[in-house]
Scaffold this active site. Structure first.
Site, mmCIF file in Angstrom:
data_model
loop_
_atom_site.group_PDB
_atom_site.id
_atom_site.type_symbol
_atom_site.label_atom_id
_atom_site.label_comp_id
_atom_site.label_asym_id
_atom_site.label_seq_id
_atom_site.Cartn_x
_atom_site.Cartn_y
_atom_site.Cartn_z
ATOM 1 N N SER A 107 25.227 -8.923 -71.402
ATOM 2 C CA SER A 107 26.579 -9.388 -71.707
ATOM 3 C C SER A 107 27.199 -10.159 -70.545
ATOM 4 C CB SER A 107 27.443 -8.195 -72.130
ATOM 5 O OG SER A 107 28.674 -8.600 -72.648
ATOM 6 N N ASP A 246 31.538 -15.119 -73.168
ATOM 7 C CA ASP A 246 30.746 -14.522 -72.097
ATOM 8 C C ASP A 246 29.265 -14.761 -72.383
ATOM 9 O OD1 ASP A 246 30.499 -12.755 -74.212
ATOM 10 O OD2 ASP A 246 30.488 -10.971 -72.954
ATOM 11 N N ASP A 248 26.774 -13.264 -73.752
ATOM 12 C CA ASP A 248 26.192 -13.061 -75.086
ATOM 13 C C ASP A 248 27.167 -13.422 -76.198
ATOM 14 O OD1 ASP A 248 27.857 -10.846 -74.770
ATOM 15 O OD2 ASP A 248 26.511 -9.490 -75.837
ATOM 16 N N ASP A 250 30.062 -12.384 -77.290
ATOM 17 C CA ASP A 250 30.769 -11.432 -78.156
ATOM 18 C C ASP A 250 32.206 -11.211 -77.709
ATOM 19 O OD1 ASP A 250 30.356 -9.877 -75.904
ATOM 20 O OD2 ASP A 250 29.592 -8.137 -76.992
#
Length: 451
Positions: A107, A246, A248, A250
């Site tokens: 992440s 960010d 990833d 999400d």
């Protein structure tokens, strides 16, 4: 008994250190595959199939190969999506009727870290009991399937294009983004080949930044956790809005044309206001213990019940499902709209915000008129793994002193990160100086007690 490996968002750590090693990840793929095989209709000849996506970290290649080998050894077929946002894996898993989805990502963390998280067949995070079953299989010897039962692997063709079309489908057909200049910051992460196309194909003039990943620069000075780059780009290009994702993709942060930054708390309020305008009412909204008190007060003023979940988007999701509500968010930018997607999605959330602005013909600042956030000071204090901060008298004394001084005009929240050995110290007060002073005093006590 508590889980040994799974945290609040899968399994995460420093690459090369347990558990993020190729041998462990191979065994993890095998264990997850055996759990999936136990739920498949084996008698009817069914073979589980999983989708693997990843972000742009250099370690993703190694971990992808290890996972693929583990699943194959368990007799599970694998589809490879390549670089794909976490919510994209969730969507494709559900849309393609697959057995599970797996994301290789840490992440918002730096490139030295990586992690593994799973989605169930319906695009939701795995329930605790399934994670426990996987951990139980990790203790068993790896017994490779016979050659005629080994899983096969293939690449999913046009995975990015499928997900782009899904994202666009969440934007109202009556509107487009023509006339808007948008800066899109992809954090050199999983959305670098996806997010710019979504907004461009809806008509926006797109200025992409953070779209040159090299395996080592994910989240490095760009993206939702480092929004200064977006602020500078919005101002330099005289853009209408900036959107930061960010690594990833999400989570979401938004910047307006003046350079003002809007976090997940504020964007939740904007989405609730939009739903009230379009649907007449909102049954309720979910935030977290970190949600700014001003947003809770503003929602109550609108007649919208508000519930605080534990910190972590999985807990926001649990509360939404328990109550049958649709909208929830974390200040960090995880935004959930369950009538659009089963998980937090930075691109979809940005489109929902843009749709709200289009419908209202107002700016973000205008939609948030009358909502003044209480100053918050958040300090992340790194500590030794396993440090007993809860049993420290000096930390307790510092917390008591802060709460006594604030006396109902603010609040103190101390919590351990679920993904790294960090204690998060947050103080909210009516005056920024008070929030900073008390947060620093508590952080100093934590450093003294846990270093």
């Amino acid at each position: 008994m508590g889980r040994r490996y799974f945290g609040t968002d899968g399994i995460r750590g420093t690459v090369g250190e347990a558990p993020i090693t190729p041998d462990f990840v191979l065994r993890l793929g095998y264990a997850a595959g055996k759990v999936l095989a136990g739920t498949a209709d084996v008698a009817a000849g069914a073979r589980p199939t999983v989708l693997i996506g990843k972000d742009t970290r250099v370690s993703g290649y190694m971990l992808e190969a290890a996972l693929e080998a583990g699943f194959s050894a368990a007799g599970v077929d694998v589809m490879l999506a390549g670089p794909m946002p976490t919510p994209g894996v969730a969507y494709l898993t559900r849309a393609l009727r697959l057995s599970a989805g797996v994301v290789i990502s840490a992440s918002h963390n730096p490139y030295q870290d990586n992690g593994i998280k799973f989605f169930s067949a319906d695009g939701n995070k795995l329930p605790d009991e399934t994670e426990a079953a996987i951990e139980a299989w990790l203790d068993k010897p790896l017994e490779c399937a016979s050659s005629d039962r080994l899983g096969k692997a293939r690449r999913l063709e046009d995975a990015a294009g499928r997900y782009i079309e899904f994202c666009k489908s969440t934007f109202p057909a009556a509107y487009d983004l023509r006339g808007l200049k948008l800066v899109i910051d992809c954090a050199h992460g999983a959305a670098y080949q996806i997010a710019p196309h979504v907004f461009h194909e809806l008509g926006a003039d797109v200025i992409p930044i953070g779209v040159a990943p090299n395996g080592f620069n994910i989240n490095d000075g760009v993206g939702a956790t480092a929004p200064d780059a977006l602020v500078r780009a919005v101002r330099a290009n005289h853009a209408d809005l900036g959107i930061a994702l960010d690594g990833d993709a999400d989570r979401l942060q938004v910047v307006d044309s003046t350079g003002r930054l809007y976090n997940g708390d504020e964007l939740l309020y904007v989405l609730v206001k939009d739903r009230i305008a379009t649907a007449g009412k909102v049954d309720g909204a979910v935030g977290t213990l970190m949600t700014n008190l001003a947003v809770e007060v503003a929602l109550q003023r609108e007649g919208v019940p508000f519930v605080r979940a534990a910190v972590g988007d999985r807990y926001v999701l649990e509360q939404l499902r328990e109550r049958g509500w649709q909208l929830g968010a974390e200040g960090s930018g995880h935004i959930l709209s369950l009538d659009r997607h089963s998980t937090g999605d930075g691109i979809v959330s940005a489109l929902l915000v843009l749709a709200a602005l289009k419908r209202s013909d107002r700016t973000l600042a205008q939609m948030l008129d009358g909502v003044t956030l209480f100053p918050q000071k958040l300090i992340n204090v790194r500590m030794k793994p396993g440090a007993d901060w809860k049993g420290s008298a000096s930390i307790r004394a510092a917390i008591d002193a802060a709460e006594g001084a604030l006396a109902g005009s603010g609040r103190v929240l101390i919590r351990a990160s679920g993904t790294e050995p960090v204690l998060r110290v947050m103080v909210e007060a009516q005056q920024a100086a008070d929030a900073t002073r008390h947060a620093e005093a508590i952080a100093d006590a934590v450093r003294m007690a846990t270093s």
